[in-house]
Enzyme design. Structure first.
Site, mmCIF file in Angstrom:
data_model
loop_
_atom_site.group_PDB
_atom_site.id
_atom_site.type_symbol
_atom_site.label_atom_id
_atom_site.label_comp_id
_atom_site.label_asym_id
_atom_site.label_seq_id
_atom_site.Cartn_x
_atom_site.Cartn_y
_atom_site.Cartn_z
ATOM 1 N N LEU A 196 -6.790 56.308 59.643
ATOM 2 C CA LEU A 196 -6.825 54.958 58.780
ATOM 3 C C LEU A 196 -5.471 54.495 58.895
ATOM 4 O O LEU A 196 -5.078 53.701 57.810
ATOM 5 C CB LEU A 196 -7.170 55.206 57.486
ATOM 6 C CG LEU A 196 -8.960 55.744 57.386
ATOM 7 C CD1 LEU A 196 -9.172 55.924 55.896
ATOM 8 C CD2 LEU A 196 -9.718 54.839 58.046
ATOM 9 N N CYS A 197 -4.622 54.331 60.013
ATOM 10 C CA CYS A 197 -3.207 53.844 59.871
ATOM 11 C C CYS A 197 -3.421 53.119 61.388
ATOM 12 O O CYS A 197 -2.108 53.103 61.940
ATOM 13 C CB CYS A 197 -2.407 54.937 59.846
ATOM 14 S SG CYS A 197 -2.619 56.366 60.634
ATOM 15 N N GLY A 198 -4.193 52.375 61.685
ATOM 16 C CA GLY A 198 -4.215 51.422 63.019
ATOM 17 C C GLY A 198 -3.959 52.435 64.345
ATOM 18 O O GLY A 198 -4.422 53.452 64.235
#
Length: 296
Positions: free
Chosen positions: A88-90
């Site tokens: 969930l951090c690109g």
């Protein structure tokens, strides 16, 4: 057209997701401030220490005898890949993995075919990615971010240094995300071992002509300075990656929150149209029933 029940369920689901992404953005922002302070404070010290080591060791008579400066034919490679423990951090983790794979393909393809490329994973995502691809992965330090400290990273650095000094590895490189700001992280690949001597700017000549007065002896200073610098450089890379992770996650969650808001607008418009169509249908049915009764 979707039923009102289905649209209401989707609106409720997206509302819940938006609340989660907002909370994750706030948490990432709070962690980013601390992580940014840590790397901002360490970076000048690490850069100056590295510069001093390169300059001093370039002119040291004992430099060739130091085990961490020995240049050998590259047969065995260790890549230290610094990623995060969570997603969930690109594209934060994907970019590091891609950079490592590109480095292997372009520089160490022969060693990879012989099975002589080893990955030291700092962060679970990198370890999982390379295990899936069949690489030899050292997962001893994969949980370093669980209790991030210099002592934790020092253990990983010492293992790499020992492997290089003993001839287990001929070169050690680090791949990580360098922190610029919350919206920008730059993937860096740095040679950790063997140590590269500094050069005079614009000359390409090693800074060996500078006369230094050593106190205590030259050997003692070089022996103490080199291991310390190597450990600090790896620690800096890990702190850079930690700050970059929180910045990337904050940006990703901000975009996710905005996208959820846009989707909610569209769904509410669909809901209102569906509700209006249902009301119109009911009115038409009532009118039609009334006309039927009147004609009867």
């Amino acid at each position: 057209m979707a039923s009102l029940k289905e649209v209401r369920a989707r609106i409720s689901s997206i509302n819940s997701t938006q609340q989660i992404t907002k909370a994750m953005k706030m948490v990432a922002a709070a962690k980013l401030r601390r992580a940014q302070d840590n790397i901002t404070q360490l970076r000048p010290y690490a850069q100056k220490l590295s510069q001093m080591l390169g300059t001093v060791s370039a002119g040291a008579e004992t430099a060739s005898e130091n085990p961490y400066k020995q240049t050998r034919a590259i047969g065995r490679v260790l890549l230290i890949v610094v990623t995060s423990d969570r997603g969930l951090c690109g594209a934060f983790n994907t970019n590091v993995v891609k950079a490592a794979l590109t480095l292997i393909d372009e520089k160490y393809s022969a060693q990879a075919r012989s099975g002589n490329v080893e990955i030291m994973a700092i962060g679970k995502k990198g370890g999982e990615a390379f295990q899936r691809r069949g690489f030899k992965v050292n997962t001893s330090h994969v949980d370093a971010f669980g209790s991030l400290s210099f002592a934790t990273v020092r253990t990983a650095a010492e293992e790499a240094m020992e492997g290089f000094a003993n001839g287990r590895y001929d070169i050690v490189e680090v791949i990580y995300n360098e922190f610029k700001n919350a919206a920008m992280q730059i993937v860096r690949t740095e040679q950790m071992l063997p140590i590269v001597s500094a050069e005079k700017p614009g000359t390409g000549v090693a800074a060996a002509s500078v006369n230094y007065i050593f106190e205590p002896s030259e050997v003692e200073i070089i022996t103490e300075l080199i291991p310390k610098t190597i450990k600090i450089q790896l620690y800096k890379a890990v702190l850079d990656s930690n700050a970059s992770e929180h910045g990337a996650r904050m940006t990703a969650m901000d975009k996710a929150t905005e996208n959820a808001g846009e989707l909610l607008k569209e769904l509410r418009l669909v809901y209102n149209r569906t509700r209006q169509a249902a009301i119109t249908t009911e009115i038409l049915e009532i009118v039609g029933g009334a006309e039927a009764l009147a004609s009867a």
